[in-house]
Every structure is written in C-alpha cells, then in structure tokens.
Write a protein that holds these residues in place. Structure first.
Motif, PDB file in Angstrom:
ATOM      1  N   GLN A   1      -6.352 -21.540  78.863  1.00 20.78           N
ATOM      2  CA  GLN A   1      -5.662 -20.858  78.095  1.00 20.78           C
ATOM      3  C   GLN A   1      -6.387 -19.295  77.940  1.00 20.78           C
ATOM      4  O   GLN A   1      -7.273 -18.970  77.780  1.00 20.78           O
ATOM      5  CB  GLN A   1      -5.738 -21.352  76.753  1.00 20.78           C
ATOM      6  N   GLN A   3      -5.745 -15.576  75.680  1.00 21.15           N
ATOM      7  CA  GLN A   3      -5.021 -14.618  74.661  1.00 21.15           C
ATOM      8  C   GLN A   3      -5.179 -13.470  74.961  1.00 21.15           C
ATOM      9  O   GLN A   3      -6.113 -12.835  75.387  1.00 21.15           O
ATOM     10  CB  GLN A   3      -5.786 -15.180  73.415  1.00 21.15           C
ATOM     11  N   VAL A   5      -4.076  -9.510  73.643  1.00 19.80           N
ATOM     12  CA  VAL A   5      -3.704  -8.525  72.512  1.00 19.80           C
ATOM     13  C   VAL A   5      -3.468  -7.186  72.968  1.00 19.80           C
ATOM     14  O   VAL A   5      -4.354  -6.616  73.548  1.00 19.80           O
ATOM     15  CB  VAL A   5      -4.822  -8.634  71.575  1.00 19.80           C
ATOM     16  N   CYS A  22      -4.833  -3.950  77.045  1.00 18.24           N
ATOM     17  CA  CYS A  22      -4.618  -5.369  76.959  1.00 18.24           C
ATOM     18  C   CYS A  22      -5.992  -5.768  76.833  1.00 18.24           C
ATOM     19  O   CYS A  22      -6.829  -5.894  77.951  1.00 18.24           O
ATOM     20  CB  CYS A  22      -3.755  -5.980  77.915  1.00 18.24           C
ATOM     21  N   ALA A  24      -8.449  -9.349  76.365  1.00 14.54           N
ATOM     22  CA  ALA A  24      -7.980 -10.709  76.741  1.00 14.54           C
ATOM     23  C   ALA A  24      -9.166 -11.452  76.305  1.00 14.54           C
ATOM     24  O   ALA A  24     -10.638 -11.258  76.336  1.00 14.54           O
ATOM     25  CB  ALA A  24      -7.922 -10.812  78.260  1.00 14.54           C
ATOM     26  N   SER A  25      -9.051 -12.733  75.858  1.00 16.02           N
ATOM     27  CA  SER A  25      -9.983 -13.666  75.437  1.00 16.02           C
ATOM     28  C   SER A  25      -9.715 -14.951  75.983  1.00 16.02           C
ATOM     29  O   SER A  25      -8.539 -15.480  76.366  1.00 16.02           O
ATOM     30  CB  SER A  25     -10.264 -13.608  74.141  1.00 16.02           C
ATOM     31  N   GLY A  26     -10.623 -15.768  76.171  1.00 17.79           N
ATOM     32  CA  GLY A  26     -10.110 -17.401  76.558  1.00 17.79           C
ATOM     33  C   GLY A  26     -10.831 -17.266  77.720  1.00 17.79           C
ATOM     34  O   GLY A  26     -11.954 -17.308  78.168  1.00 17.79           O
ATOM     35  N   TYR A 111       0.898 -15.866  80.914  1.00 18.11           N
ATOM     36  CA  TYR A 111       0.432 -15.843  79.432  1.00 18.11           C
ATOM     37  C   TYR A 111       1.028 -14.528  78.938  1.00 18.11           C
ATOM     38  O   TYR A 111       1.056 -13.638  79.755  1.00 18.11           O
ATOM     39  CB  TYR A 111      -1.047 -15.981  79.349  1.00 18.11           C
ATOM     40  N   GLY A 113       1.173 -11.265  75.928  1.00 22.58           N
ATOM     41  CA  GLY A 113       0.710 -10.882  74.491  1.00 22.58           C
ATOM     42  C   GLY A 113       1.911 -10.799  73.540  1.00 22.58           C
ATOM     43  O   GLY A 113       3.213 -11.071  73.873  1.00 22.58           O
ATOM     44  N   GLN A 114       1.589 -10.094  72.318  1.00 19.82           N
ATOM     45  CA  GLN A 114       2.640 -10.109  71.214  1.00 19.82           C
ATOM     46  C   GLN A 114       3.646  -8.684  71.657  1.00 19.82           C
ATOM     47  O   GLN A 114       4.589  -8.752  70.709  1.00 19.82           O
ATOM     48  CB  GLN A 114       2.234 -10.375  70.055  1.00 19.82           C
TER      49      GLN A 114
END
Length: 122
Positions: A1, A3, A5, A22, A24-26, A111, A113-114
């Motif tokens: 996964q 994430q 932002v 951008c 990223a994490s995960g 994947y 982002g918002q």
C-alpha cells in the motif's frame, strides 16, 4: 500500500509557475513509477507526465512538453512537478499516481492521491 499526498497547487496568472509535490508513505516508494494526471471540469482525467522508478525515464504529454519538468528524490519519498509558462488550459485538479510502471498508470493497480487544484487565470 502506498499513500500519496499532493501539495503546491494554487492560483497563478498565465505565464507564471507552480511547483507541485507528491509525498509518499507506505511501501517502498522507490520501486514505483510515478505520474501526474489532471482533470478539468467536464473532462476526463488525462495523463500529464510520468517518471520511472529510477528517474531515468520521463514521459510527457505533448501539451506540456518544454514547460513541465518532473523529478523525484527517492531518499525523501517525493516527486516534484515544476510547471512553467502556465496557460489557462492547464487549469485542473492535478493527481499524483503511483504504480509498477509508467505505462500502467491510470489502470486498476494505480495508487492515487487526493488531488490539488491548479487554477491559471488569463
């Protein structure tokens, strides 16, 4: 996964510049290709630019070639999009996307982002 932002959107006059980021994490971000898509009101989401996991390959839509530049820093888990010479037609919500390869971005294993709003005034 993974994430994602996005940040850096805003309002700018035509001819101006913005820098989107951008973060990223995960899971291991450096193993993923990353791209930016955008969606303007009443239009479908479209590919803007993509970068391979190593940063060695970059792909640009014809509409942004020579004006936008994508880069990544895998040590910081970030991808940046430098946008210069902005035009009113660049106005859209910009989305960061990650996947196994650039050619697969936008597909079912992407994947997202918002999104961040970019508005270019004339």
């Amino acid at each position: 996964q993974v994430q994602l932002v996005e940040s850096g959107g805003g309002l700018v006059q035509a001819g101006g510049s913005l820098r989107l980021s951008c973060a990223a994490s995960g899971r291991t971000f450096s193993r993923y290709a990353v791209g930016w898509f955008r969606q303007a009101p009443g239009k479908e989401r479209e590919f803007v630019v993509g970068i391979s996991w190593s940063g060695g390959s970059k792909y640009y839509a014809d509409s942004v070639k020579g004006r936008f530049t994508i880069s990544r820093d895998n040590a910081k888990n970030t991808v940046n999009l430098q946008m210069n010479s902005l035009k009113p037609e660049d106005t859209a919500v910009y989305y960061c996307a990650a996947g196994e390869r650039v050619s697969g971005l936008g597909g079912p294993l992407t994947y997202w982002g918002q999104g961040t709003q970019v508005t270019v005034s004339s």
